[in-house]
Design a protein around this motif. Structure first.
Motif, PDB file in Angstrom:
ATOM      1  N   GLY A   1     -12.561  15.442  13.075  1.00 26.12           N
ATOM      2  CA  GLY A   1     -11.216  15.108  12.635  1.00 26.12           C
ATOM      3  C   GLY A   1     -10.140  15.727  13.495  1.00 26.12           C
ATOM      4  N   ARG A   2     -10.484  16.164  14.712  1.00 30.27           N
ATOM      5  CA  ARG A   2      -9.511  16.790  15.615  1.00 30.27           C
ATOM      6  C   ARG A   2      -9.533  16.077  16.969  1.00 30.27           C
ATOM      7  NH1 ARG A   2     -11.072  22.096  15.773  1.00 30.27           N
ATOM      8  NH2 ARG A   2      -9.655  22.570  14.059  1.00 30.27           N
ATOM      9  N   LEU A   3      -8.386  15.539  17.355  1.00 27.51           N
ATOM     10  CA  LEU A   3      -8.208  14.901  18.655  1.00 27.51           C
ATOM     11  C   LEU A   3      -7.274  15.775  19.477  1.00 27.51           C
ATOM     12  CD1 LEU A   3      -8.614  12.334  20.466  1.00 27.51           C
ATOM     13  CD2 LEU A   3      -6.490  11.477  19.457  1.00 27.51           C
ATOM     14  N   SER A   4      -7.621  16.004  20.743  1.00 24.89           N
ATOM     15  CA  SER A   4      -6.868  16.957  21.552  1.00 24.89           C
ATOM     16  C   SER A   4      -6.364  16.337  22.847  1.00 24.89           C
ATOM     17  CB  SER A   4      -7.737  18.174  21.885  1.00 24.89           C
ATOM     18  OG  SER A   4      -8.137  18.846  20.698  1.00 24.89           O
ATOM     19  N   ALA A   5      -5.215  16.843  23.293  1.00 21.82           N
ATOM     20  CA  ALA A   5      -4.618  16.425  24.555  1.00 21.82           C
ATOM     21  C   ALA A   5      -4.159  17.660  25.316  1.00 21.82           C
ATOM     22  CB  ALA A   5      -3.434  15.496  24.314  1.00 21.82           C
ATOM     23  N   ALA A   6      -4.352  17.634  26.621  1.00 21.58           N
ATOM     24  CA  ALA A   6      -3.797  18.672  27.491  1.00 21.58           C
ATOM     25  C   ALA A   6      -2.432  18.207  27.968  1.00 21.58           C
ATOM     26  CB  ALA A   6      -4.715  18.927  28.680  1.00 21.58           C
ATOM     27  N   VAL A   7      -1.462  19.107  27.930  1.00 18.24           N
ATOM     28  CA  VAL A   7      -0.107  18.802  28.391  1.00 18.24           C
ATOM     29  C   VAL A   7       0.105  19.525  29.724  1.00 18.24           C
ATOM     30  CG1 VAL A   7       2.344  18.885  27.838  1.00 18.24           C
ATOM     31  CG2 VAL A   7       0.655  18.642  25.989  1.00 18.24           C
ATOM     32  N   ILE A   8       0.355  18.750  30.766  1.00 14.97           N
ATOM     33  CA  ILE A   8       0.555  19.296  32.104  1.00 14.97           C
ATOM     34  C   ILE A   8       2.011  19.071  32.484  1.00 14.97           C
ATOM     35  CG2 ILE A   8      -0.106  19.132  34.530  1.00 14.97           C
ATOM     36  CD1 ILE A   8      -2.842  18.099  33.482  1.00 14.97           C
ATOM     37  N   ARG A   9       2.688  20.156  32.779  1.00 15.51           N
ATOM     38  CA  ARG A   9       4.091  20.075  33.160  1.00 15.51           C
ATOM     39  C   ARG A   9       4.263  20.659  34.560  1.00 15.51           C
ATOM     40  NH1 ARG A   9       6.333  21.051  27.336  1.00 15.51           N
ATOM     41  NH2 ARG A   9       6.323  18.871  26.684  1.00 15.51           N
ATOM     42  N   ASP A  10       4.843  19.850  35.438  1.00 14.36           N
ATOM     43  CA  ASP A  10       5.108  20.297  36.805  1.00 14.36           C
ATOM     44  C   ASP A  10       3.855  20.872  37.457  1.00 14.36           C
ATOM     45  OD1 ASP A  10       7.831  19.541  36.620  1.00 14.36           O
ATOM     46  OD2 ASP A  10       8.248  21.392  35.524  1.00 14.36           O
ATOM     47  N   ASP A  11       2.749  20.155  37.276  1.00 15.16           N
ATOM     48  CA  ASP A  11       1.475  20.465  37.925  1.00 15.16           C
ATOM     49  C   ASP A  11       0.838  21.759  37.424  1.00 15.16           C
ATOM     50  OD1 ASP A  11      -0.407  19.295  39.630  1.00 15.16           O
ATOM     51  OD2 ASP A  11       0.176  20.548  41.331  1.00 15.16           O
ATOM     52  N   GLU A  12       1.182  22.168  36.216  1.00 20.26           N
ATOM     53  CA  GLU A  12       0.576  23.341  35.588  1.00 20.26           C
ATOM     54  C   GLU A  12       0.219  23.003  34.143  1.00 20.26           C
ATOM     55  OE1 GLU A  12      -0.190  26.176  36.955  1.00 20.26           O
ATOM     56  OE2 GLU A  12       0.897  26.059  38.861  1.00 20.26           O
ATOM     57  N   LEU A  13      -0.922  23.517  33.678  1.00 16.25           N
ATOM     58  CA  LEU A  13      -1.265  23.352  32.269  1.00 16.25           C
ATOM     59  C   LEU A  13      -0.240  24.099  31.429  1.00 16.25           C
ATOM     60  CD1 LEU A  13      -3.250  22.438  30.014  1.00 16.25           C
ATOM     61  CD2 LEU A  13      -4.399  24.644  30.325  1.00 16.25           C
ATOM     62  N   SER A  14       0.403  23.389  30.516  1.00 15.38           N
ATOM     63  CA  SER A  14       1.403  24.000  29.640  1.00 15.38           C
ATOM     64  C   SER A  14       0.785  24.446  28.321  1.00 15.38           C
ATOM     65  CB  SER A  14       2.543  23.009  29.376  1.00 15.38           C
ATOM     66  OG  SER A  14       3.433  23.494  28.383  1.00 15.38           O
ATOM     67  N   HIS A  15       0.156  23.489  27.605  1.00  7.50           N
ATOM     68  CA  HIS A  15      -0.438  23.777  26.307  1.00  7.50           C
ATOM     69  C   HIS A  15      -1.269  22.574  25.893  1.00  7.50           C
ATOM     70  CE1 HIS A  15       3.377  21.677  25.453  1.00  7.50           C
ATOM     71  NE2 HIS A  15       2.772  21.200  24.377  1.00  7.50           N
ATOM     72  N   PHE A  16      -1.766  22.615  24.693  1.00  5.29           N
ATOM     73  CA  PHE A  16      -2.530  21.506  24.131  1.00  5.29           C
ATOM     74  C   PHE A  16      -1.840  20.984  22.881  1.00  5.29           C
ATOM     75  CE2 PHE A  16      -5.599  24.320  26.212  1.00  5.29           C
ATOM     76  CZ  PHE A  16      -6.222  23.443  27.080  1.00  5.29           C
ATOM     77  N   LEU A  17      -1.973  19.695  22.654  1.00  2.00           N
ATOM     78  CA  LEU A  17      -1.608  19.090  21.379  1.00  2.00           C
ATOM     79  C   LEU A  17      -2.887  18.728  20.644  1.00  2.00           C
ATOM     80  CD1 LEU A  17       1.256  16.570  22.283  1.00  2.00           C
ATOM     81  CD2 LEU A  17       1.494  18.764  21.091  1.00  2.00           C
ATOM     82  N   CYS A  18      -2.923  19.005  19.352  1.00  2.00           N
ATOM     83  CA  CYS A  18      -4.083  18.643  18.536  1.00  2.00           C
ATOM     84  C   CYS A  18      -3.610  17.937  17.277  1.00  2.00           C
ATOM     85  CB  CYS A  18      -4.889  19.887  18.150  1.00  2.00           C
ATOM     86  SG  CYS A  18      -5.649  20.746  19.543  1.00  2.00           S
ATOM     87  N   THR A  19      -4.151  16.752  17.036  1.00  2.00           N
ATOM     88  CA  THR A  19      -3.957  16.097  15.742  1.00  2.00           C
ATOM     89  C   THR A  19      -5.240  16.287  14.954  1.00  2.00           C
ATOM     90  OG1 THR A  19      -4.712  13.976  16.648  1.00  2.00           O
ATOM     91  CG2 THR A  19      -2.352  14.371  16.604  1.00  2.00           C
ATOM     92  N   GLU A  20      -5.092  16.614  13.691  1.00  2.00           N
ATOM     93  CA  GLU A  20      -6.299  16.848  12.900  1.00  2.00           C
ATOM     94  C   GLU A  20      -6.086  16.460  11.457  1.00  2.00           C
ATOM     95  OE1 GLU A  20      -7.410  20.883  13.365  1.00  2.00           O
ATOM     96  OE2 GLU A  20      -5.431  21.667  12.905  1.00  2.00           O
ATOM     97  N   LEU A  21      -7.193  16.091  10.843  1.00  2.00           N
ATOM     98  CA  LEU A  21      -7.211  15.668   9.455  1.00  2.00           C
ATOM     99  C   LEU A  21      -7.299  16.896   8.559  1.00  2.00           C
ATOM    100  CD1 LEU A  21      -7.324  12.941   7.876  1.00  2.00           C
ATOM    101  CD2 LEU A  21      -9.810  13.246   7.816  1.00  2.00           C
ATOM    102  N   THR A  22      -6.378  16.990   7.603  1.00  2.00           N
ATOM    103  CA  THR A  22      -6.387  18.114   6.684  1.00  2.00           C
ATOM    104  C   THR A  22      -7.327  17.833   5.520  1.00  2.00           C
ATOM    105  OG1 THR A  22      -4.586  17.294   5.291  1.00  2.00           O
ATOM    106  CG2 THR A  22      -3.976  18.529   7.276  1.00  2.00           C
ATOM    107  N   GLU A  23      -7.594  18.854   4.721  1.00  2.00           N
ATOM    108  CA  GLU A  23      -8.454  18.680   3.546  1.00  2.00           C
ATOM    109  C   GLU A  23      -7.839  17.717   2.543  1.00  2.00           C
ATOM    110  OE1 GLU A  23      -9.307  22.479   1.892  1.00  2.00           O
ATOM    111  OE2 GLU A  23     -10.543  23.146   3.588  1.00  2.00           O
ATOM    112  N   GLU A  24      -6.526  17.586   2.571  1.00  2.00           N
ATOM    113  CA  GLU A  24      -5.840  16.679   1.645  1.00  2.00           C
ATOM    114  C   GLU A  24      -5.819  15.242   2.154  1.00  2.00           C
ATOM    115  OE1 GLU A  24      -4.440  19.510   2.854  1.00  2.00           O
ATOM    116  OE2 GLU A  24      -5.009  20.720   1.097  1.00  2.00           O
ATOM    117  N   GLY A  25      -6.345  15.027   3.367  1.00  2.00           N
ATOM    118  CA  GLY A  25      -6.406  13.681   3.917  1.00  2.00           C
ATOM    119  C   GLY A  25      -5.205  13.300   4.761  1.00  2.00           C
ATOM    120  N   ALA A  26      -4.272  14.222   4.937  1.00  2.00           N
ATOM    121  CA  ALA A  26      -3.125  13.969   5.813  1.00  2.00           C
ATOM    122  C   ALA A  26      -3.506  14.305   7.255  1.00  2.00           C
ATOM    123  CB  ALA A  26      -1.933  14.802   5.364  1.00  2.00           C
TER     124      ALA A  26
END
Length: 252
Positions: free
Chosen positions: A218-243
């Motif tokens: 339930g977790r999808l991840s993306a790497a965020v690259i800014r100006d040719d450097e790894l900045s951070h990651f984004l993660c979307t994930e399913l909560t226990e409540e289904g959101a």
């Protein structure tokens, strides 16, 4: 190519596997980020759009819309996507067909068609007729993409071989020889294909692993690259409540 001419914001998303719900939230967040930064991002999909999850056709629609919306964005063909492409070409071997169905292809074919899953020829004809734009997406996919310091592939690369000389099978399937390779490559390799042990993105000395098992974690991840450097990651994930929630994640 100079650093100044590189895209300022790149998002690399791996192994969606039919989780259109998670991808939808991810793409909405990318659109918001693009509005804040005032420039269109480049989105690189690292393959395995399909199989296992429930909404593979919708995922391909989402990917196609993203490729159209953000110039320079590309799809890297994953091993699962390869099976669908070969089916639509009429070149899927019997061995690959058996393996594909065992590895999640049933979910994809059932989402496309009400026909019995063994009826591959007629299912393929239905898809070609009703989803010609999906054929185009798969046919225009790359095997790898170089941008600045980074190389984007599905599975990885074979050490000691130039990118242009890599075997396409390795780019879609490799594990041994790549995951255990510790020396630096010419590029930092962003890849999916192998689910990380932590179910979070993992940074290694020569690669960044992005497959966080979306179809089962339930977790999808993306790497965020800014100006040719790894900045951070984004993660979307399913909560226990289904959101579905999204957040930035930075490794410690």
């Amino acid at each position: 190519m100079t650093t100044e001419s590189l895209p300022s914001n790149i998002y690399a998303i791996a192994d969606i596997h039919g989780r259109a719900d998670l991808l939808d939230v991810m793409l909405a967040s990318i659109a918001e980020d693009a509005a804040v930064h005032g420039s269109k991002p480049v989105v690189i999909f690292l393959g395995d759009l399909i199989d296992r999850g429930p909404d593979s056709p919708k995922v391909i629609d989402q990917v196609r819309a993203t490729l159209d919306l953000y110039p320079g964005s590309r799809l890297i063909l994953g091993n699962h996507d390869f099976f669908l492409r070969e089916l639509l070409r009429g070149t899927l071997t019997s061995e690959d067909a058996v393996n594909w169905l065992d590895w999640g292809g049933v979910a994809t074919l059932s989402a496309y068609s009400d026909r019995p899953v063994p009826d591959l020829a007629n299912i393929a004809a239905d898809i070609r007729r009703d989803f010609p734009h999906h054929v185009d997406v798969l046919e225009n996919a790359l095997t790898f993409k170089e941008i600045g310091r980074f190389c984007f592939v599905h599975a990885g690369i074979r050490p000691g071989i130039e990118l242009i000389d890599q075997d396409e099978y390795d780019l879609r399937w490799i594990r041994a020889g790549f995951l255990d390779h510790l020396d630096v490559f010419r590029h930092i390799v962003l890849h999916g294909h192998t689910i990380t042990a932590s179910l979070r993105p993992e940074i290694h000395s020569n690669r960044i692993a992005l497959d966080t098992g979306a179809y089962r974690s339930g977790r999808l991840s993306a790497a965020v690259i800014r100006d040719d450097e790894l900045s951070h990651f984004l993660c979307t994930e399913l909560t226990e409540e289904g959101a579905i929630r999204i957040g930035e994640w930075r490794p410690e």
